[in-house]
Design a protein around this motif. Structure first.
Motif, PDB file in Angstrom:
ATOM      1  N   VAL A   1       1.057  -0.805   0.213  1.00 27.35           N
ATOM      2  CA  VAL A   1       0.137  -0.057  -0.078  1.00 27.35           C
ATOM      3  C   VAL A   1       0.893   1.377  -0.146  1.00 27.35           C
ATOM      4  O   VAL A   1       0.001   2.447   0.041  1.00 27.35           O
ATOM      5  CB  VAL A   1      -0.874  -0.084   0.967  1.00 27.35           C
ATOM      6  N   GLY A   2       1.865   1.419   0.319  1.00 22.73           N
ATOM      7  CA  GLY A   2       2.865   2.006   0.595  1.00 22.73           C
ATOM      8  C   GLY A   2       3.519   3.097  -1.679  1.00 22.73           C
ATOM      9  O   GLY A   2       4.382   2.573  -1.301  1.00 22.73           O
ATOM     10  N   LEU A   3       2.440   3.552  -1.722  1.00 24.60           N
ATOM     11  CA  LEU A   3       2.779   3.968  -3.099  1.00 24.60           C
ATOM     12  C   LEU A   3       3.179   4.907  -3.518  1.00 24.60           C
ATOM     13  O   LEU A   3       3.404   5.851  -2.582  1.00 24.60           O
ATOM     14  CB  LEU A   3       1.316   3.562  -4.023  1.00 24.60           C
ATOM     15  N   PHE A   4       3.844   5.183  -4.555  1.00 25.03           N
ATOM     16  CA  PHE A   4       4.367   6.688  -4.922  1.00 25.03           C
ATOM     17  C   PHE A   4       3.729   7.481  -5.987  1.00 25.03           C
ATOM     18  O   PHE A   4       3.098   6.448  -6.704  1.00 25.03           O
ATOM     19  CB  PHE A   4       5.982   6.206  -5.088  1.00 25.03           C
ATOM     20  N   GLY A   5       3.213   8.454  -5.394  1.00 21.05           N
ATOM     21  CA  GLY A   5       2.725   9.272  -6.632  1.00 21.05           C
ATOM     22  C   GLY A   5       4.101   9.568  -7.668  1.00 21.05           C
ATOM     23  O   GLY A   5       4.744  10.761  -7.682  1.00 21.05           O
ATOM     24  N   ALA A   6       3.150   9.715  -8.811  1.00 26.50           N
ATOM     25  CA  ALA A   6       4.312  10.719  -9.986  1.00 26.50           C
ATOM     26  C   ALA A   6       4.183  12.488  -9.991  1.00 26.50           C
ATOM     27  O   ALA A   6       3.033  12.761  -9.917  1.00 26.50           O
ATOM     28  CB  ALA A   6       3.603   9.719 -11.902  1.00 26.50           C
ATOM     29  N   ASP A   7       5.214  12.540 -10.250  1.00 26.88           N
ATOM     30  CA  ASP A   7       5.601  13.824 -10.327  1.00 26.88           C
ATOM     31  C   ASP A   7       4.057  15.034  -9.267  1.00 26.88           C
ATOM     32  O   ASP A   7       3.865  16.275  -9.501  1.00 26.88           O
ATOM     33  CB  ASP A   7       4.998  14.473 -11.900  1.00 26.88           C
ATOM     34  N   THR A   8       3.992  14.871  -8.436  1.00 35.81           N
ATOM     35  CA  THR A   8       3.560  14.713  -8.119  1.00 35.81           C
ATOM     36  C   THR A   8       1.821  14.645  -7.808  1.00 35.81           C
ATOM     37  O   THR A   8       1.079  15.203  -7.122  1.00 35.81           O
ATOM     38  CB  THR A   8       3.580  16.150  -7.085  1.00 35.81           C
ATOM     39  N   GLN A   9       1.568  14.742  -8.499  1.00 34.37           N
ATOM     40  CA  GLN A   9       0.154  14.117  -9.112  1.00 34.37           C
ATOM     41  C   GLN A   9      -0.428  12.783  -9.456  1.00 34.37           C
ATOM     42  O   GLN A   9      -0.059  11.742  -9.865  1.00 34.37           O
ATOM     43  CB  GLN A   9      -0.359  14.627 -10.132  1.00 34.37           C
ATOM     44  N   GLN A  10      -0.883  12.427  -8.811  1.00 32.51           N
ATOM     45  CA  GLN A  10      -1.313  11.420  -8.421  1.00 32.51           C
ATOM     46  C   GLN A  10      -2.517   9.941  -9.505  1.00 32.51           C
ATOM     47  O   GLN A  10      -3.297   9.967  -8.978  1.00 32.51           O
ATOM     48  CB  GLN A  10      -2.417  11.045  -6.320  1.00 32.51           C
ATOM     49  N   ASN A  11      -1.967  10.829 -10.968  1.00 35.05           N
ATOM     50  CA  ASN A  11      -2.939  10.135 -11.780  1.00 35.05           C
ATOM     51  C   ASN A  11      -1.671   9.046 -12.023  1.00 35.05           C
ATOM     52  O   ASN A  11      -2.837   7.925 -12.818  1.00 35.05           O
ATOM     53  CB  ASN A  11      -2.695  11.086 -12.514  1.00 35.05           C
TER      54      ASN A  11
ATOM     55  N   SER B   1       0.473  -0.671  22.905  1.00 35.84           N
ATOM     56  CA  SER B   1       1.390  -0.128  22.428  1.00 35.84           C
ATOM     57  C   SER B   1       0.830  -0.084  20.897  1.00 35.84           C
ATOM     58  O   SER B   1       0.250  -1.227  20.276  1.00 35.84           O
ATOM     59  CB  SER B   1       2.004  -0.992  22.392  1.00 35.84           C
ATOM     60  N   LEU B   2       0.686   0.740  20.109  1.00 30.22           N
ATOM     61  CA  LEU B   2      -0.006   0.530  18.604  1.00 30.22           C
ATOM     62  C   LEU B   2       1.515   0.350  17.717  1.00 30.22           C
ATOM     63  O   LEU B   2       2.413   2.145  18.162  1.00 30.22           O
ATOM     64  CB  LEU B   2      -0.804   1.723  18.371  1.00 30.22           C
ATOM     65  N   SER B   3       1.577  -0.661  16.715  1.00 32.74           N
ATOM     66  CA  SER B   3       2.651  -0.465  15.268  1.00 32.74           C
ATOM     67  C   SER B   3       1.876   0.223  14.154  1.00 32.74           C
ATOM     68  O   SER B   3       0.839  -0.933  13.948  1.00 32.74           O
ATOM     69  CB  SER B   3       3.507  -1.223  15.328  1.00 32.74           C
ATOM     70  N   PHE B   4       1.781   1.172  13.871  1.00 31.20           N
ATOM     71  CA  PHE B   4       0.802   0.573  12.565  1.00 31.20           C
ATOM     72  C   PHE B   4       2.303   1.573  10.976  1.00 31.20           C
ATOM     73  O   PHE B   4       2.954   2.236  11.250  1.00 31.20           O
ATOM     74  CB  PHE B   4       0.022   1.996  12.749  1.00 31.20           C
ATOM     75  N   GLU B   5       1.418   1.715   9.862  1.00 32.66           N
ATOM     76  CA  GLU B   5       2.403   2.296   8.979  1.00 32.66           C
ATOM     77  C   GLU B   5       0.767   3.301   7.723  1.00 32.66           C
ATOM     78  O   GLU B   5       0.015   2.384   7.368  1.00 32.66           O
ATOM     79  CB  GLU B   5       3.068   2.280   7.991  1.00 32.66           C
ATOM     80  N   LEU B   6       0.851   4.684   7.914  1.00 31.75           N
ATOM     81  CA  LEU B   6      -0.269   5.525   6.932  1.00 31.75           C
ATOM     82  C   LEU B   6       0.288   5.938   5.854  1.00 31.75           C
ATOM     83  O   LEU B   6       1.461   6.876   5.645  1.00 31.75           O
ATOM     84  CB  LEU B   6      -0.297   6.522   8.254  1.00 31.75           C
ATOM     85  N   PRO B   7       0.110   5.009   5.077  1.00 27.98           N
ATOM     86  CA  PRO B   7       0.547   5.683   3.645  1.00 27.98           C
ATOM     87  C   PRO B   7      -0.704   7.096   3.113  1.00 27.98           C
ATOM     88  O   PRO B   7      -1.510   7.507   4.039  1.00 27.98           O
ATOM     89  CB  PRO B   7       0.638   4.473   2.567  1.00 27.98           C
ATOM     90  N   LYS B   8       0.693   7.809   2.408  1.00 32.33           N
ATOM     91  CA  LYS B   8       0.125   9.189   1.749  1.00 32.33           C
ATOM     92  C   LYS B   8      -0.361   9.668   2.537  1.00 32.33           C
ATOM     93  O   LYS B   8      -1.569  10.534   2.822  1.00 32.33           O
ATOM     94  CB  LYS B   8      -1.823   8.539   0.703  1.00 32.33           C
ATOM     95  N   TYR B   9       0.565   9.630   3.784  1.00 35.49           N
ATOM     96  CA  TYR B   9      -0.400  10.820   5.028  1.00 35.49           C
ATOM     97  C   TYR B   9       1.108  11.507   5.564  1.00 35.49           C
ATOM     98  O   TYR B   9       1.961  10.498   6.136  1.00 35.49           O
ATOM     99  CB  TYR B   9      -1.172  10.427   6.302  1.00 35.49           C
TER     100      TYR B   9
ATOM    101  N   GLN C   1      11.024   9.980 -15.158  1.00 39.70           N
ATOM    102  CA  GLN C   1       9.507   9.514 -13.768  1.00 39.70           C
ATOM    103  C   GLN C   1      10.663  10.788 -12.634  1.00 39.70           C
ATOM    104  O   GLN C   1      11.761   9.839 -12.216  1.00 39.70           O
ATOM    105  CB  GLN C   1       9.552   8.773 -13.714  1.00 39.70           C
ATOM    106  N   ARG C   2       9.383  11.363 -11.625  1.00 41.02           N
ATOM    107  CA  ARG C   2       9.760  11.914 -10.679  1.00 41.02           C
ATOM    108  C   ARG C   2       9.328  11.512  -9.721  1.00 41.02           C
ATOM    109  O   ARG C   2       7.372  11.933  -9.944  1.00 41.02           O
ATOM    110  CB  ARG C   2       9.868  13.167 -10.693  1.00 41.02           C
ATOM    111  N   TRP C   3       8.708  10.687  -8.736  1.00 44.31           N
ATOM    112  CA  TRP C   3       8.264  10.088  -8.174  1.00 44.31           C
ATOM    113  C   TRP C   3       8.078  10.692  -5.991  1.00 44.31           C
ATOM    114  O   TRP C   3       8.927  10.255  -5.947  1.00 44.31           O
ATOM    115  CB  TRP C   3       8.034   8.536  -7.990  1.00 44.31           C
ATOM    116  N   VAL C   4       6.597  11.052  -6.370  1.00 42.24           N
ATOM    117  CA  VAL C   4       6.939  10.704  -4.250  1.00 42.24           C
ATOM    118  C   VAL C   4       5.910  10.276  -3.859  1.00 42.24           C
ATOM    119  O   VAL C   4       4.400  10.014  -3.354  1.00 42.24           O
ATOM    120  CB  VAL C   4       6.092  12.561  -3.920  1.00 42.24           C
ATOM    121  N   ARG C   5       6.797  10.259  -2.418  1.00 38.76           N
ATOM    122  CA  ARG C   5       5.630   9.702  -1.349  1.00 38.76           C
ATOM    123  C   ARG C   5       5.785   9.437  -0.115  1.00 38.76           C
ATOM    124  O   ARG C   5       7.056  10.579   0.556  1.00 38.76           O
ATOM    125  CB  ARG C   5       6.695   7.709  -1.088  1.00 38.76           C
ATOM    126  N   TYR C   6       4.689   9.330   0.959  1.00 41.18           N
ATOM    127  CA  TYR C   6       4.477   9.782   1.549  1.00 41.18           C
ATOM    128  C   TYR C   6       3.657   9.038   2.764  1.00 41.18           C
ATOM    129  O   TYR C   6       3.266   8.044   2.697  1.00 41.18           O
ATOM    130  CB  TYR C   6       2.847  11.322   1.885  1.00 41.18           C
TER     131      TYR C   6
END
Length: 425
Positions: A151-161, A380-388, A409-414
């Motif tokens: 689920v930890g995806l990269f978005g291209a050129d800061t646009q999520q297309n 105790s919680l352990s988690f990963e939040l994609p796109k956040y 290509q330029r990719w951005v992931r949060y």
């Protein structure tokens, strides 16, 4: 001056061992693992000593990366060396894992031969070493743009297309011709780690965020990259102005290669990225979250008529649904009693934003009394939040100068991780 370098798995398996000076025997490897596993409680100390031998280690990719020395060397220098060594192995092997190290042991030994000479550090630069390293990396998993299982995806050129899977950035920097590693791509990670303590009454007692902007470059040459951050980005208690989304951090530091001549006015970072991975910016925010914590827990602890301990836990994700908009299905939950740790492990593979989940645990506890109920917890919680990102930090744009020839290509992931997320009950 370094005597030995070795890499161990979490179970103590010997993956890599290199003795540079012959000052300590190979039994030092087993002694280190005995010392680490003998400790109880939290994380073991980074620096330990046995007789005249000093052990300095870090944990990366679930592995122990250890250096030994008998000299009066600075531990900070050795820690920095180990961090750079892990970054170097990640550049050449693609990822840090036990399988990757086992498959690329010849390459790692060749790197150590070039990096350290008779205990003295020579260089940890990927650009310099690629002129001498001859061994090809072996990818632990073939890269495919059609593999969207993570689920930890990269978005291209800061646009999520367009999206690419997380595995896109785990291939080697240097690869043979015709492989995916030859593509002209830049991956930018905005990673935040949360340390949160929530009281039994639901009041937020502590909240710290440590974040970084990490760049991984697969381009053979790039004279300059400009990274635009939120226009309303404030450091410290300075007043915010304007109409954009406000982002504030307490402290901020930059890589020595980052030029800041446009940062104060336009919030633009300028850097000349070399092939490989580097952290261009680090920041921290303490006790002043701009939004509510992502998870809330509503517990109920009681004793039933049969003397069993009943734990009813209701967990709520307070993120808006769009924050977890990937293909999130109904979670396949599981629970396991861990008697050794005196804990119940509740695993939730998928948790959509705005959802609420509950679980009822019935435990047979000998000698359970009303006073014993006060000893239950914390959670105790352990988690990963994609796109956040908790701070709201965003990448406005990524611009390369000059414009690269051919397709790129330029990719951005949060991504936001839980470093320590504790809820008292």
């Amino acid at each position: 001056m370094i005597s030995q370098v070795f890499i161990l798995s979490s179970k103590g398996d010997h993956l890599i061992y290199k003795d540079f000076r012959g000052e300590a025997g190979k039994d030092a490897v087993n002694k280190f693992y005995e010392m680490v596993t003998a400790l109880t409680g939290g994380q073991p100390p980074v620096v330990m000593k046995h007789k005249e031998l000093h052990f300095v280690h870090i944990r990366q990719g679930g592995l122990y990366w250890v250096a030994t020395t008998k000299a009066d060397a600075s531990p900070f220098t050795i820690i920095e060396f180990l961090n750079r060594l892990t970054a170097l192995v990640k550049d050449y092997c693609g990822c840090l894992s036990e399988k990757s190290v086992q498959m690329n042991f010849a390459l790692i030994y060749e790197l150590l031969d070039e990096v350290v000479d008779f205990g003295y550090i020579q260089t940890t630069s990927t650009d310099i070493l690629k002129n001498f390293i001859q061994t090809e990396a072996v990818s632990s998993k073939p890269f495919s743009l059609f593999d969207l299982s993570n689920v930890g995806l990269f978005g291209a050129d800061t646009q999520q297309n367009k999206v690419a899977p997380s595995a896109a950035a785990t291939r080697p920097i240097v690869s043979s011709q015709g492989e995916q590693g030859g593509k002209n791509e830049i991956f930018v990670d905005v990673i935040e780690r949360m340390s949160v303590v929530i009281g039994a009454n639901g009041v937020l007692m502590k909240a710290d965020i440590e974040g970084e902007i990490r760049v991984k470059c697969y381009m053979p040459s790039c004279s300059e990259m400009r990274i635009g951050l939120n226009e309303e980005f404030s450091i410290g208690k300075s007043q915010l102005s304007g109409y954009g989304a406000a982002v504030r951090v307490d402290e901020c530091s930059f890589h020595q290669a980052v030029r800041l001549d446009e940062f104060d006015t336009y919030r633009i970072l300028k850097v000349c990225p070399s092939q490989g991975e580097q952290t261009v910016m680090q920041y921290q925010l303490c006790d002043d979250l701009p939004t509510a914590p992502p998870f809330r827990l509503f517990p109920s602890i009681e004793r039933d008529s049969g003397g069993r301990l009943l734990m009813y836990l209701k967990l709520r994700c307070d993120l808006p649904p769009k924050s977890l908009s990937q293909e999130l299905s109904s979670p396949d939950q599981s629970a396991e009693l861990q008697p050794k740790n005196k804990a119940v492990h509740w695993e939730i593979p998928r948790f959509p934003g705005g959802a609420q989940l509950s679980a009822l645990f019935k435990l047979e506890v000998s000698g359970l009394s009303a006073a014993s109920l006060q000893e239950v917890g914390p959670v105790s919680l352990s988690f990963e939040l994609p796109k956040y990102t908790s701070t709201g930090l965003q990448i406005r744009f990524l611009r390369l100068s000059p414009i690269q020839p051919g397709p790129s290509q330029r990719w951005v992931r949060y991504v936001t991780h839980s470093d320590s997320y504790t809820i008292r009950i």
